[in-house]
Design an enzyme around this catalytic site. Sequence first.
Site, PDB file in Angstrom:
ATOM      1  CG  ASP A  32      -0.301  -0.071   2.538  1.00 39.50           C
ATOM      2  OD1 ASP A  32       0.932   0.099   2.616  1.00 39.50           O
ATOM      3  OD2 ASP A  32      -1.019  -0.315   3.523  1.00 39.50           O
ATOM      4  CG  ASP A 142      -1.568  -8.262   4.224  1.00 40.13           C
ATOM      5  OD1 ASP A 142      -1.821  -8.974   3.236  1.00 40.13           O
ATOM      6  OD2 ASP A 142      -2.029  -7.118   4.385  1.00 40.13           O
TER       7      ASP A 142
END
Length: 229
Positions: A32, A142
């Site tokens: 991100d 993640d």
Amino acid sequence: MTFSLFAAIVVALSVVSIVNGATAGTTTTTWDCCEPACGYTSNLSSGAKGPVKSCSKSNGKPASDAQNACFASSGDLAYSCSSYQPIIVNSTFSYGFAGHGNTATATCCKCYQFTWTSGAAKGKLMIVQAINAGGITDVDFDIYTPGGGVGDFNACTSQYGAPSGGWGRQYGGVTSDSQCSQLPSNLQAGCHWRWKWAGGDVNTWKVSFTQVNCPSQLTSISGCTPAKI
């Protein structure tokens, strides 16, 4: 960065020697471009020395007063560093970084060894350092992978001019190795890792994991060292 097979075996064996039992979990992917949660001293796990490094827009050192690019849009901004891409050691072993756990102070800077038990990477080993937390369960990882999906927040448009929803799916990212060509050249190797090393999407693949002491190959990049176990 590459390492010999012998060195990889030595690392793996030294890690296995401190295994205290494994837990089942799953892997997902993210990229991100936000400043990692573990970039805040207040979020570090007990005994950790850091915080995790963040970077400027051009992957240099950020200004001392830089704000997280996912929560600010002007002034000096802090981003995730391009160096948080996976590192291939050999065909069955990689290093990397990941988000892990819903509470930063419980996981920030700790390292974990896992072996995939499903998917194309079944049997392959990875050691990751937790540099992010929040919105992630205590059994999931993640993995920081360029093109892995921006998820809930997106600083990649600000840093790299990515599409508003990131490259590929918002959650999960690109869906093929060929789509890695959409990314900036300095991120493409980490994108290819998923397809050429892991052998596929990685998302929802099962793993068996345990906490381990962090190798210098990770702490030298992140700048954060957790308490020894």
